[in-house]
Enzyme design. Sequence first.
Site, PDB file in Angstrom:
ATOM      1  N   ASP A 150     -36.597 -66.911   5.025  1.00 19.73           N
ATOM      2  CA  ASP A 150     -36.099 -67.748   6.110  1.00 19.73           C
ATOM      3  C   ASP A 150     -36.781 -69.110   5.962  1.00 19.73           C
ATOM      4  O   ASP A 150     -37.436 -69.385   4.948  1.00 19.73           O
ATOM      5  CB  ASP A 150     -36.343 -67.097   7.480  1.00 19.73           C
ATOM      6  CG  ASP A 150     -37.816 -67.058   7.894  1.00 19.73           C
ATOM      7  OD1 ASP A 150     -38.707 -67.453   7.101  1.00 19.73           O
ATOM      8  OD2 ASP A 150     -38.085 -66.621   9.023  1.00 19.73           O
ATOM      9  N   CYS A 171     -40.982 -64.432   5.010  1.00 19.24           N
ATOM     10  CA  CYS A 171     -40.707 -65.100   6.284  1.00 19.24           C
ATOM     11  C   CYS A 171     -42.065 -65.455   6.883  1.00 19.24           C
ATOM     12  O   CYS A 171     -43.087 -65.293   6.220  1.00 19.24           O
ATOM     13  CB  CYS A 171     -39.831 -64.258   7.220  1.00 19.24           C
ATOM     14  SG  CYS A 171     -40.596 -62.820   7.990  1.00 19.24           S
ATOM     15  N   THR A 212     -44.288 -64.259   9.219  1.00 17.44           N
ATOM     16  CA  THR A 212     -45.303 -63.205   9.176  1.00 17.44           C
ATOM     17  C   THR A 212     -44.981 -62.151   8.129  1.00 17.44           C
ATOM     18  O   THR A 212     -45.814 -61.296   7.854  1.00 17.44           O
ATOM     19  CB  THR A 212     -45.419 -62.485  10.528  1.00 17.44           C
ATOM     20  OG1 THR A 212     -44.198 -61.776  10.788  1.00 17.44           O
ATOM     21  CG2 THR A 212     -45.743 -63.456  11.654  1.00 17.44           C
ATOM     22  N   HIS A 236     -48.445 -46.284  -5.329  1.00  7.76           N
ATOM     23  CA  HIS A 236     -48.321 -45.109  -4.470  1.00  7.76           C
ATOM     24  C   HIS A 236     -46.984 -44.991  -3.754  1.00  7.76           C
ATOM     25  O   HIS A 236     -46.575 -43.869  -3.425  1.00  7.76           O
ATOM     26  CB  HIS A 236     -49.430 -45.108  -3.419  1.00  7.76           C
ATOM     27  CG  HIS A 236     -50.787 -44.919  -4.006  1.00  7.76           C
ATOM     28  ND1 HIS A 236     -51.907 -44.827  -3.223  1.00  7.76           N
ATOM     29  CD2 HIS A 236     -51.221 -44.804  -5.296  1.00  7.76           C
ATOM     30  CE1 HIS A 236     -52.982 -44.665  -3.992  1.00  7.76           C
ATOM     31  NE2 HIS A 236     -52.581 -44.650  -5.260  1.00  7.76           N
ATOM     32  N   HIS A 268     -47.286 -38.744  -5.143  1.00  7.89           N
ATOM     33  CA  HIS A 268     -46.708 -39.871  -4.411  1.00  7.89           C
ATOM     34  C   HIS A 268     -45.186 -39.750  -4.328  1.00  7.89           C
ATOM     35  O   HIS A 268     -44.594 -40.086  -3.310  1.00  7.89           O
ATOM     36  CB  HIS A 268     -47.121 -41.192  -5.058  1.00  7.89           C
ATOM     37  CG  HIS A 268     -48.604 -41.358  -5.131  1.00  7.89           C
ATOM     38  ND1 HIS A 268     -49.404 -41.457  -4.011  1.00  7.89           N
ATOM     39  CD2 HIS A 268     -49.437 -41.411  -6.196  1.00  7.89           C
ATOM     40  CE1 HIS A 268     -50.664 -41.578  -4.380  1.00  7.89           C
ATOM     41  NE2 HIS A 268     -50.709 -41.548  -5.700  1.00  7.89           N
TER      42      HIS A 268
END
Length: 150
Positions: free
Chosen positions: A16, A73, A75, A106, A141
């Site tokens: 963004d 973006c 955060t 993992h 995993h």
Amino acid sequence: MSLFEQGDKPIGLASDHAGYEIKKYIVDLFESEGIRYIDFGTYGTESVDYPDFGHKLGTAIDNGECDFGIAVCGTGNGINMALNRHKSVRSALCWNTEIARLVRAHNNANVLTMPGRMITQRDAYDMVKTFFNTPFEGGRHQKRIDKIPC
């Protein structure tokens, strides 16, 4: 030595407005390294909605156009949430190289998501390099990933 060994398909990129500068840095880096990519936008700093671009990248992964992606973006959370709504996406929010390494090793993450307002270009470089040079360990995993419903 190149940043990483690219597979057959281009790397998908999405951001963004708040992640645009880091994405632009990655575009420039990929161009200098000869790494193939598809830029799903945004293409500037004018305010936009992160789901619009996250869904374009997620759809490209669902359709097999890209196997891997990078999303940014402010955060990292919003675009990460949008991406993880897609069946074939395992997007992981990373803010340092240790997390970038572990989500590949993992969790077999196929999208590196970063918080554009909280990292430097050097941080982005180091995470991209780590993410794309870390193999999935499989084994126990994979059993855990199989428990994530599609």
